[in-house]
Design an enzyme around this catalytic site. Structure first.
Site, PDB file in Angstrom:
ATOM      1  N   ASP A  43       0.879  -1.172   0.000  1.00  0.00           N
ATOM      2  CA  ASP A  43       0.000   0.000   0.000  1.00  0.00           C
ATOM      3  C   ASP A  43       0.915   1.220   0.000  1.00  0.00           C
ATOM      4  OD1 ASP A  43      -1.640   2.151   0.544  1.00  0.00           O
ATOM      5  OD2 ASP A  43      -2.687   1.187   2.209  1.00  0.00           O
ATOM      6  N   ASN A  70       3.005   4.076 -11.158  1.00  0.00           N
ATOM      7  CA  ASN A  70       1.815   4.059 -12.002  1.00  0.00           C
ATOM      8  C   ASN A  70       0.524   3.912 -11.199  1.00  0.00           C
ATOM      9  OD1 ASN A  70       0.496   4.070 -14.516  1.00  0.00           O
ATOM     10  ND2 ASN A  70       0.432   1.845 -14.568  1.00  0.00           N
ATOM     11  N   TYR A 138      -7.953  14.980  -9.097  1.00  0.00           N
ATOM     12  CA  TYR A 138      -7.094  14.253 -10.029  1.00  0.00           C
ATOM     13  C   TYR A 138      -6.162  15.220 -10.752  1.00  0.00           C
ATOM     14  CZ  TYR A 138      -5.769  11.130 -13.869  1.00  0.00           C
ATOM     15  OH  TYR A 138      -5.065  10.367 -14.779  1.00  0.00           O
ATOM     16  N   LYS A 142      -2.127  15.018 -10.301  1.00  0.00           N
ATOM     17  CA  LYS A 142      -1.278  14.718 -11.457  1.00  0.00           C
ATOM     18  C   LYS A 142      -0.408  15.914 -11.833  1.00  0.00           C
ATOM     19  CE  LYS A 142      -2.360  10.406 -12.040  1.00  0.00           C
ATOM     20  NZ  LYS A 142      -1.359   9.342 -11.878  1.00  0.00           N
TER      21      LYS A 142
END
Length: 170
Positions: A43, A70, A138, A142
């Site tokens: 994790d 990833n 998100y 990112k």
């Protein structure tokens, strides 16, 4: 990415939270490419878990040449409806998790070896806005991965560690 590296003879250490999925991937890589694949449940939001995973890999292989970060998730909702928990979860997995793994791998393997390649998977939404599916956490995470990659590249270049991000889109 694992298949591409395996096709070149690399040993693959897939990590994720679900061991049964990892075991399927490892078997596929071994069967298809004849390489060793050593799945480890990890994790990446848990620093101790990340450090233990890196220690396990180093004990078995004594090196880590390439890291591909990833992991990711995606909270999709209008920004005004995103909860603190959704935003925090996105940051913990996409951004902070990528940092934790890169930090541990660099410290234990790449800096001592004076060599390494780190590839962080970001997103085109780390570079631009999006009107199709609202996902501000998100985008923020990112975007953080993109700039984290720049910072790590600048800092760790002196150790012959290259850091790049890939920003896929549709």
């Amino acid at each position: 990415m694992a298949r591409a590296l395996a096709s070149q003879g690399c040993t693959i250490i897939p990590i994720a939270r679900r061991l049964e999925k990892l075991q399927e991937v490892a078997k596929m890589l071994t069967d298809e490419f004849g390489v060793e694949a050593y799945p480890i449940r990890c994790d990446i939001t848990d620093t101790e878990n990340v450090n233990a995973m890196v220690s396990l890999v180093m004990a078995k292989y004594h090196r880590i040449d390439i890291l591909i970060n990833n992991a990711g998730t995606g909270a999709v909702a209008p920004a005004e409806d995103i909860t603190d928990e959704q935003f925090e979860n996105e940051m913990n997995i996409d951004l902070f998790g990528s940092f934790k793994v890169a930090r541990a791998v660099a410290k234990e393997a790449m800096i001592p070896a004076k060599y390494g390649r780190i590839i962080n998977i970001a997103s085109m939404y780390g570079l631009v806005g999006n009107k199709i599916a609202p996902a501000s956490p998100y985008h923020a995470a990112k975007g953080g991965v993109v700039n984290l990659t720049r910072a790590l590249a600048a800092e760790w270049g002196k150790y012959n560690i290259t850091c790049n991000s890939i920003c896929p889109g549709y």
